[in-house]
Design a protein around this motif. Structure first.
Motif, PDB file in Angstrom:
ATOM      1  N   PHE A   1       3.506   2.508   8.623  1.00  0.00           N
ATOM      2  CA  PHE A   1       3.662   3.898   8.206  1.00  0.00           C
ATOM      3  C   PHE A   1       4.164   3.921   6.761  1.00  0.00           C
ATOM      4  CE2 PHE A   1       4.376   4.110  12.850  1.00  0.00           C
ATOM      5  CZ  PHE A   1       3.381   5.012  13.188  1.00  0.00           C
ATOM      6  N   VAL A   2       3.624   4.814   5.970  1.00  0.00           N
ATOM      7  CA  VAL A   2       4.073   4.966   4.587  1.00  0.00           C
ATOM      8  C   VAL A   2       5.242   5.945   4.595  1.00  0.00           C
ATOM      9  CG1 VAL A   2       3.429   5.658   2.250  1.00  0.00           C
ATOM     10  CG2 VAL A   2       1.770   4.486   3.714  1.00  0.00           C
ATOM     11  N   LEU A   3       6.454   5.405   4.483  1.00  0.00           N
ATOM     12  CA  LEU A   3       7.665   6.198   4.636  1.00  0.00           C
ATOM     13  C   LEU A   3       8.424   6.401   3.335  1.00  0.00           C
ATOM     14  CD1 LEU A   3       9.052   4.491   7.873  1.00  0.00           C
ATOM     15  CD2 LEU A   3       7.735   6.610   7.721  1.00  0.00           C
ATOM     16  N   SER A   4       8.067   5.669   2.280  1.00  0.00           N
ATOM     17  CA  SER A   4       8.851   5.731   1.043  1.00  0.00           C
ATOM     18  C   SER A   4       7.951   5.354  -0.132  1.00  0.00           C
ATOM     19  CB  SER A   4      10.067   4.805   1.155  1.00  0.00           C
ATOM     20  OG  SER A   4       9.668   3.490   1.471  1.00  0.00           O
ATOM     21  N   ALA A   5       8.560   5.127  -1.296  1.00  0.00           N
ATOM     22  CA  ALA A   5       7.796   5.112  -2.542  1.00  0.00           C
ATOM     23  C   ALA A   5       7.334   3.732  -3.001  1.00  0.00           C
ATOM     24  CB  ALA A   5       8.629   5.764  -3.649  1.00  0.00           C
ATOM     25  N   GLU A   6       7.780   2.639  -2.371  1.00  0.00           N
ATOM     26  CA  GLU A   6       7.356   1.330  -2.870  1.00  0.00           C
ATOM     27  C   GLU A   6       5.875   1.088  -2.560  1.00  0.00           C
ATOM     28  OE1 GLU A   6       8.699   0.440   1.379  1.00  0.00           O
ATOM     29  OE2 GLU A   6       9.481   1.607  -0.313  1.00  0.00           O
ATOM     30  N   PRO A   7       5.165   0.317  -3.395  1.00  0.00           N
ATOM     31  CA  PRO A   7       3.778  -0.045  -3.093  1.00  0.00           C
ATOM     32  C   PRO A   7       3.683  -0.726  -1.723  1.00  0.00           C
ATOM     33  CG  PRO A   7       4.317  -0.635  -5.344  1.00  0.00           C
ATOM     34  CD  PRO A   7       5.609  -0.223  -4.694  1.00  0.00           C
ATOM     35  N   VAL A   8       2.602  -0.504  -1.017  1.00  0.00           N
ATOM     36  CA  VAL A   8       2.546  -0.883   0.397  1.00  0.00           C
ATOM     37  C   VAL A   8       2.633  -2.393   0.620  1.00  0.00           C
ATOM     38  CG1 VAL A   8       1.342   1.197   1.136  1.00  0.00           C
ATOM     39  CG2 VAL A   8       0.012  -0.792   0.372  1.00  0.00           C
ATOM     40  N   LEU A   9       2.143  -3.207  -0.332  1.00  0.00           N
ATOM     41  CA  LEU A   9       2.200  -4.660  -0.163  1.00  0.00           C
ATOM     42  C   LEU A   9       3.438  -5.292  -0.798  1.00  0.00           C
ATOM     43  CD1 LEU A   9      -1.406  -6.180  -0.506  1.00  0.00           C
ATOM     44  CD2 LEU A   9       0.221  -6.514   1.358  1.00  0.00           C
ATOM     45  N   GLU A  10       4.198  -4.513  -1.535  1.00  0.00           N
ATOM     46  CA  GLU A  10       5.348  -5.080  -2.235  1.00  0.00           C
ATOM     47  C   GLU A  10       6.380  -5.724  -1.317  1.00  0.00           C
ATOM     48  OE1 GLU A  10       7.290  -3.101  -5.822  1.00  0.00           O
ATOM     49  OE2 GLU A  10       8.824  -2.823  -4.259  1.00  0.00           O
ATOM     50  N   PRO A  11       6.700  -5.144  -0.151  1.00  0.00           N
ATOM     51  CA  PRO A  11       7.690  -5.806   0.709  1.00  0.00           C
ATOM     52  C   PRO A  11       7.316  -7.234   1.080  1.00  0.00           C
ATOM     53  CG  PRO A  11       7.314  -3.563   1.461  1.00  0.00           C
ATOM     54  CD  PRO A  11       6.277  -3.831   0.413  1.00  0.00           C
ATOM     55  N   LEU A  12       6.041  -7.477   1.353  1.00  0.00           N
ATOM     56  CA  LEU A  12       5.605  -8.823   1.725  1.00  0.00           C
ATOM     57  C   LEU A  12       5.752  -9.783   0.546  1.00  0.00           C
ATOM     58  CD1 LEU A  12       4.304 -10.698   3.821  1.00  0.00           C
ATOM     59  CD2 LEU A  12       2.078  -9.988   2.945  1.00  0.00           C
TER      60      LEU A  12
END
Length: 350
Positions: A311-322
Motif C-alpha cells: 500500500f502506498v501510505l507515505s511519500a518515499e519512492p516505492v522501491l526506496e525501502p528495499l
C-alpha cells in the motif's frame, strides 16, 4: 507478574505498562509471564494514552502536514511500481518442528510454527480505507491457505485490522489481540478471543504467544483514539524456536528490552516502509536503517522486511525501502543470507 484465575465474570487488570528502567548488564531480566487462560474476559482501562512513547500530533503539526501535502510519492517515486518484487509460490511443506514464513504483503504473513498455521494482521482486501488500491496483489491466494489455526493482530489501524478479510474466517478461529480490542471481535461473533497486555502470554497447542510493546498508537474512528493497545508478538514453538512479529512501530527503547526478555529470536519480521516525511512519521514508523538497528537490538539471527511495497501510505519512492534496507544491512556487516528480503508471495524456511 500477578496472574488471575479463570472466572466467568470480568476481573480487573493491573497496569503492567512500562517496566522499570534498568541496566541491561547488571539488572536481572524479569521472568516470562505464566500463560493466561484462552478466551478470558477482562476489564481494561478506558484509555491507553499512558503507553504512548511520543505525543500524538497537535494542531500545529496537522497544519504543517496539510500545508506541505507530502502524503504520496511523486510521479518519479511511483515509476518503479511495475518493478516491485512479486513472486507467489506454493506454501512450503512443514512438519511440527519446522518454522516457515510466507509474505502475503504489507504486515500479513502466513507463519507455520509448531504445527500451527498463524496469520498476522491479515489484509486480503484490494483496498483499505483512506489509501489507493494495493500496488502488488496478495501473495497468497485465500483459497490456497491451509486451515487457519490462529490469528494475531498488532493494533486496530485499517491496514492491519481488515474486517472484510476477517469475515472469511470461521468464528471459532482463535484470535490473539491487544488489550481493549476484544469487543471489536466479539461484536462480530468471534468466540475464541484472547486479549493480552504487554509482556503477557497465552498458549495454544504448545505454541506460546507473547504480546510485547511497540512505539505506535491506535485509532479506528473519531472517538476511539488509544482505546485499545498496540504491540508486537513473539511466537515460540515447543523446541524454543522464536519468531518476532513487530507489527507497526517506530524506533525506540523497547527493542533492547524485548531482546533481553526473549533471547534467541530466530527471525524478526520488521517494518521498513511508510516513513516519509520523517518529521511526521518518525515516532510511529521505522525507516530501513532503524529497522536494521532494531533487529540487532532484539538479537534476531535473521530479519525479514515488511510494511512496504503493498500500500502506498507515505511519500518515499516505492522501491526506496528495499534499497535502503539492503545498504544498511551491508553497512552493519551482517551476513547477506540473514536478510530475508523476499518478494510478496515469497517463502523461507528456518
Amino acid at each position: 507478574m500477578t496472574q488471575q484465575s479463570e472466572s466467568t465474570t470480568p476481573t480487573p487488570v493491573r497496569d503492567t505498562g512500562t517496566p522499570p528502567v534498568v541496566s541491561p548488564v547488571t539488572s536481572p531480566v524479569p521472568p516470562l509471564a505464566e500463560p493466561r487462560p484462552l478466551g478470558e474476559h477482562r476489564v481494561w482501562p478506558r484509555t491507553f494514552h499512558d503507553r504512548l512513547t511520543a505525543p500524538l500530533p497537535g494542531l500545529r503539526a496537522l497544519a504543517r502536514f496539510a500545508r506541505e501535502g507530502a502524503v504520496r510519492p511523486g510521479r518519479e517515486g511511483l515509476a518503479d511500481v511495475p518493478r516491485l518484487p512479486f513472486a507467489p509460490g506454493p506454501l512450503p511443506r512443514v512438519d511440527t518442528r519446522t518454522v516457515a514464513v510466507t509474505w502475503a504483503g504489507h504486515a500479513s504473513w502466513v507463519v507455520r510454527v509448531g504445527g500451527l498455521t498463524v496469520l498476522t494482521d491479515p489484509v486480503w482486501s484490494r483496498r483499505i480505507i483512506g489509501t489507493p488500491a494495493r500496488v502488488t496483489p496478495v501473495g497468497v491466494p485465500w483459497e490456497t491457505l491451509p486451515a487457519v489455526d490462529a490469528v494475531v493482530i498488532s493494533h486496530n489501524h485499517y491496514d492491519h485490522l481488515d474486517a472484510p478479510t476477517l469475515r472469511r474466517l470461521p468464528r471459532d478461529t482463535p484470535v490473539f489481540v491487544p488489550a481493549g480490542l476484544g469487543r471489536w471481535f466479539r461484536r462480530r461473533r468471534f468466540d475464541r478471543v484472547t486479549e493480552l497486555d504487554w509482556w503477557e502470554a497465552a498458549e495454544l497447542s504448545g505454541v506460546r504467544f507473547d504480546f510485547v510493546p511497540a512505539h505506535h498508537w491506535s485509532k479506528r474512528s473519531l472517538t476511539d483514539t488509544c482505546r485499545s493497545l498496540w504491540g508486537g508478538w513473539i511466537l515460540t514453538d515447543p523446541d524454543g524456536q522464536r519468531v518476532y512479529f513487530a507489527g507497526d512501530t517506530g524506533y525506540g527503547h523497547w527493542f533492547s528490552r524485548i531482546g533481553q526478555r526473549y533471547p534467541g529470536i530466530d527471525l524478526a519480521l520488521l517494518p521498513i516502509g511508510a516513513y516519509d516525511p520523517r518529521w511526521w512519521l518518525s515516532d510511529v514508523h521505522c525507516d530501513p536503517e532503524e529497522a536494521v538497528r532494531a533487529a540487532r537490538e532484539v538479537g534476531a539471527r535473521r530479519m525479514a522486511p515488511m510494511h512496504w511495497g503493498t500500500f502506498v501510505l507515505s511519500a518515499e519512492p516505492v522501491l526506496e525501502p528495499l534499497t535502503r534496507v539492503r545498504a544498511a544491512w551491508q553497512r552493519a556487516g551482517l551476513a547477506r543470507e540473514d536478510l530475508w528480503d523476499m518478494p510478496v508471495g515469497g517463502s523461507r524456511v528456518l
